[in-house]
Design a protein around this motif. Structure first.
Motif, PDB file in Angstrom:
ATOM      1  N   SER A  19       0.821  -1.216   0.000  1.00 29.83           N
ATOM      2  CA  SER A  19       0.000   0.000   0.000  1.00 29.83           C
ATOM      3  C   SER A  19       0.853   1.264   0.000  1.00 29.83           C
ATOM      4  N   ARG A  20       2.158   1.109   0.252  1.00 32.69           N
ATOM      5  CA  ARG A  20       3.059   2.263   0.219  1.00 32.69           C
ATOM      6  C   ARG A  20       3.751   2.400  -1.125  1.00 32.69           C
ATOM      7  N   GLY A  21       3.422   1.535  -2.064  1.00 37.55           N
ATOM      8  CA  GLY A  21       4.040   1.616  -3.382  1.00 37.55           C
ATOM      9  C   GLY A  21       4.623   0.280  -3.816  1.00 37.55           C
ATOM     10  N   VAL A  22       5.208   0.286  -5.016  1.00 37.38           N
ATOM     11  CA  VAL A  22       5.769  -0.931  -5.608  1.00 37.38           C
ATOM     12  C   VAL A  22       7.274  -0.961  -5.393  1.00 37.38           C
ATOM     13  N   LEU A  23       7.779  -2.089  -4.908  1.00 39.21           N
ATOM     14  CA  LEU A  23       9.203  -2.253  -4.632  1.00 39.21           C
ATOM     15  C   LEU A  23       9.886  -2.967  -5.792  1.00 39.21           C
ATOM     16  N   THR A  24      10.986  -2.401  -6.264  1.00 38.44           N
ATOM     17  CA  THR A  24      11.782  -3.050  -7.312  1.00 38.44           C
ATOM     18  C   THR A  24      13.193  -3.377  -6.821  1.00 38.44           C
ATOM     19  N   GLU A  25      13.625  -2.687  -5.758  1.00 33.65           N
ATOM     20  CA  GLU A  25      14.933  -2.970  -5.180  1.00 33.65           C
ATOM     21  C   GLU A  25      14.944  -2.624  -3.699  1.00 33.65           C
ATOM     22  N   LYS A  26      15.934  -3.141  -3.013  1.00 38.33           N
ATOM     23  CA  LYS A  26      16.039  -2.958  -1.558  1.00 38.33           C
ATOM     24  C   LYS A  26      17.509  -2.724  -1.220  1.00 38.33           C
ATOM     25  N   GLU A  27      17.783  -1.616  -0.531  1.00 35.31           N
ATOM     26  CA  GLU A  27      19.158  -1.291  -0.131  1.00 35.31           C
ATOM     27  C   GLU A  27      19.525  -1.991   1.169  1.00 35.31           C
ATOM     28  N   THR A  28      20.750  -2.437   1.232  1.00 36.75           N
ATOM     29  CA  THR A  28      21.242  -3.014   2.475  1.00 36.75           C
ATOM     30  C   THR A  28      22.743  -2.756   2.561  1.00 36.75           C
ATOM     31  N   TRP A  29      23.275  -2.858   3.773  1.00 34.52           N
ATOM     32  CA  TRP A  29      24.710  -2.666   3.998  1.00 34.52           C
ATOM     33  C   TRP A  29      25.232  -3.842   4.810  1.00 34.52           C
ATOM     34  N   PHE A  30      26.384  -4.363   4.411  1.00 38.11           N
ATOM     35  CA  PHE A  30      26.990  -5.471   5.140  1.00 38.11           C
ATOM     36  C   PHE A  30      28.160  -4.960   5.969  1.00 38.11           C
ATOM     37  N   LEU A  31      28.104  -5.283   7.249  1.00 38.21           N
ATOM     38  CA  LEU A  31      29.130  -4.879   8.201  1.00 38.21           C
ATOM     39  C   LEU A  31      30.040  -6.076   8.462  1.00 38.21           C
ATOM     40  N   LYS A  32      31.319  -5.900   8.278  1.00 42.98           N
ATOM     41  CA  LYS A  32      32.279  -6.984   8.517  1.00 42.98           C
ATOM     42  C   LYS A  32      33.257  -6.548   9.596  1.00 42.98           C
ATOM     43  N   ILE A  33      33.373  -7.355  10.645  1.00 38.26           N
ATOM     44  CA  ILE A  33      34.340  -7.057  11.696  1.00 38.26           C
ATOM     45  C   ILE A  33      35.350  -8.198  11.782  1.00 38.26           C
ATOM     46  N   SER A  34      36.552  -7.857  12.212  1.00 39.22           N
ATOM     47  CA  SER A  34      37.619  -8.861  12.302  1.00 39.22           C
ATOM     48  C   SER A  34      38.496  -8.582  13.514  1.00 39.22           C
ATOM     49  N   ASP A  35      38.954  -9.682  14.136  1.00 39.87           N
ATOM     50  CA  ASP A  35      39.885  -9.530  15.257  1.00 39.87           C
ATOM     51  C   ASP A  35      41.284 -10.001  14.871  1.00 39.87           C
ATOM     52  N   GLY A  36      41.492 -10.179  13.560  1.00 43.40           N
ATOM     53  CA  GLY A  36      42.795 -10.632  13.077  1.00 43.40           C
ATOM     54  C   GLY A  36      42.836 -12.113  12.793  1.00 43.40           C
ATOM     55  N   ASN A  37      42.002 -12.880  13.504  1.00 45.51           N
ATOM     56  CA  ASN A  37      41.947 -14.334  13.300  1.00 45.51           C
ATOM     57  C   ASN A  37      40.624 -14.778  12.684  1.00 45.51           C
ATOM     58  N   SER A  38      39.544 -14.161  13.149  1.00 44.71           N
ATOM     59  CA  SER A  38      38.218 -14.532  12.668  1.00 44.71           C
ATOM     60  C   SER A  38      37.491 -13.289  12.172  1.00 44.71           C
ATOM     61  N   PHE A  39      36.388 -13.529  11.456  1.00 45.28           N
ATOM     62  CA  PHE A  39      35.581 -12.408  10.995  1.00 45.28           C
ATOM     63  C   PHE A  39      34.122 -12.653  11.350  1.00 45.28           C
ATOM     64  N   GLY A  40      33.343 -11.581  11.360  1.00 45.79           N
ATOM     65  CA  GLY A  40      31.904 -11.667  11.592  1.00 45.79           C
ATOM     66  C   GLY A  40      31.171 -10.808  10.590  1.00 45.79           C
ATOM     67  N   ILE A  41      29.993 -11.258  10.155  1.00 43.95           N
ATOM     68  CA  ILE A  41      29.199 -10.537   9.166  1.00 43.95           C
ATOM     69  C   ILE A  41      27.851 -10.149   9.772  1.00 43.95           C
ATOM     70  N   GLY A  42      27.465  -8.910   9.577  1.00 41.38           N
ATOM     71  CA  GLY A  42      26.146  -8.449   9.979  1.00 41.38           C
ATOM     72  C   GLY A  42      25.498  -7.700   8.838  1.00 41.38           C
ATOM     73  N   GLU A  43      24.178  -7.638   8.846  1.00 44.70           N
ATOM     74  CA  GLU A  43      23.447  -6.913   7.802  1.00 44.70           C
ATOM     75  C   GLU A  43      22.659  -5.768   8.409  1.00 44.70           C
ATOM     76  N   CYS A  44      22.814  -4.593   7.804  1.00 35.27           N
ATOM     77  CA  CYS A  44      22.072  -3.399   8.209  1.00 35.27           C
ATOM     78  C   CYS A  44      21.191  -3.003   7.026  1.00 35.27           C
ATOM     79  N   GLY A  45      19.903  -3.279   7.128  1.00 35.35           N
ATOM     80  CA  GLY A  45      19.028  -3.003   5.997  1.00 35.35           C
ATOM     81  C   GLY A  45      17.884  -2.085   6.378  1.00 35.35           C
ATOM     82  N   ILE A  46      17.567  -1.130   5.508  1.00 33.42           N
ATOM     83  CA  ILE A  46      16.452  -0.221   5.772  1.00 33.42           C
ATOM     84  C   ILE A  46      15.382  -0.370   4.696  1.00 33.42           C
ATOM     85  N   LEU A  47      14.174   0.007   5.056  1.00 33.19           N
ATOM     86  CA  LEU A  47      13.075   0.107   4.100  1.00 33.19           C
ATOM     87  C   LEU A  47      12.752   1.589   3.962  1.00 33.19           C
ATOM     88  N   ARG A  48      12.984   2.117   2.773  1.00 33.40           N
ATOM     89  CA  ARG A  48      12.762   3.541   2.556  1.00 33.40           C
ATOM     90  C   ARG A  48      11.332   3.947   2.927  1.00 33.40           C
TER      91      ARG A  48
END
Length: 344
Positions: A19-48
């Protein structure tokens, strides 16, 4: 510890109507953290136009979070209360970093492939024929709970669709949910709910726009169909305000979207308030990629909810990441023998 981020645009296979309109794409951002040995991935996504943190300084705050990653998960979460999707991305990345497998954040019978999570089949808005096709596909695919987006096409046509379903499937066969995304005029909403109640609906999400407290309280008090709050929860970050909202509106259900309400900690705050006030709830993804959907699904399983959840959005995109997640027979499952293909 170091952190950086990268923007990614998810492309819908087919334009998807709300009802807010038609969606054709979705923005998101991937956050990567590392301690030198391992890494972690997180997703930060918004709905305009919907996310509380849809604001011009979003990337500046994401950059700030990366530059201050050594503050740690808890302190960062408190500092990011105005940016719920970044809160969730930070939480996810830290859990990923600490895990034996960066994609298994909550080890369980779900991630071992032994158990699945019942979900609703989502029907997007469109013309009558397209919506009928989607309904038929979901029923054939084994869904026993279907959720229809309503409020954008002619209301009589939407009632006809519901009538068509109910003429073939009883309340015991198919659970029907509808989501108005705030589309109803408050003055006409109760009458529309009365007409909808002829089709034995499980619930209706957000019949009127959020922020109309008196009108929503009256609807929740007089409705012939259980009301589930969704958008109403967005932007409320203080626990006392959360308590006041639930106690004032007294809805029948609440819907938690971690990306929109402060991640896992934010969801836990809402969950506690709702359960204290005997309000039932379920969890829904907010069109994340499979990275975010994976974290939400794993977390959801640990809560042992008996209701179908809203976690079936992973197949919407042409450029999502291959993952162990799979929707089958109205459930979302995790296949531990399938590898992730995440190479961003």
């Amino acid at each position: 510890m170091t952190a950086d981020y990268k923007k990614y645009t998810l492309k819908f296979k087919r334009p998807s109507g709300t009802s807010r309109g038609v969606l054709t794409e979705k923005e998101t951002w991937f956050l990567k953290i590392s301690d030198g040995n391992s890494f972690g991935i997180g997703e930060c996504g918004i709905l305009r136009s919907l996310s509380y943190d849809d604001r011009p300084d979003y990337e500046d705050k994401l950059k700030w979070a990366c530059n201050n990653i050594n503050l740690g998960e808890k302190m960062l979460w408190e500092e990011l209360r105005e940016f719920p999707s970044i809160q969730f991305g930070v939480e996810m990345a830290f859990k990923s970093l600490k895990a034996e497998d960066p994609f298994v954040l909550f080890p369980s019978e779900f991630t071992s492939g032994k158990k699945a999570i019942p979900i609703n089949g989502l029907i997007w808005m469109g013309d009558k024929q397209y919506m009928k096709e989607q309904i038929s596909e979901k029923i054939k695919a084994g869904f026993s709970c279907i959720k229809l987006k309503i409020g954008a096409i002619d209301f009589e046509t939407e009632l006809d669709l519901l009538k068509s379903i109910r003429s073939n499937f009883s309340e015991k066969d198919i659970e029907l949910r509808v989501d108005a995304n705030g589309a109803f005029d408050p003055k006409k909403a109760l009458r529309k709910l009365e007409l909808l109640s002829n089709y034995q609906l499980h619930s209706i999400e957000q019949p009127i726009k959020q922020g109309q407290i008196d009108e929503m309280a009256a609807l929740c008090r007089n409705t012939p169909i259980p009301i589930a709050l969704d958008e109403e929860l967005i932007g409320i970050t203080d626990v006392t305000e959360k308590e006041n909202l639930i106690q004032t509106l007294k809805p029948q259900y609440a819907i938690f979207k971690p990306s929109l309400i402060g991640g896992i900690r934010g969801t836990e705050e809402w969950k506690k308030v709702c359960e204290t006030n005997e309000i039932k709830w379920w969890i829904t993804s907010a069109l994340e990629s499979n990275i975010g959907l994976n974290a939400i699904s794993q977390y959801t399983f640990t809560l042992d909810s008996k209701l179908p959840q809203g976690l079936g959005t992973g197949g919407l995109y042409t450029n999502n990441f291959e993952s162990p997640l799979k929707v089958e027979n109205g459930n979302i499952k995790y296949n531990p023998s399938k590898n992730w293909e995440f190479n961003l």
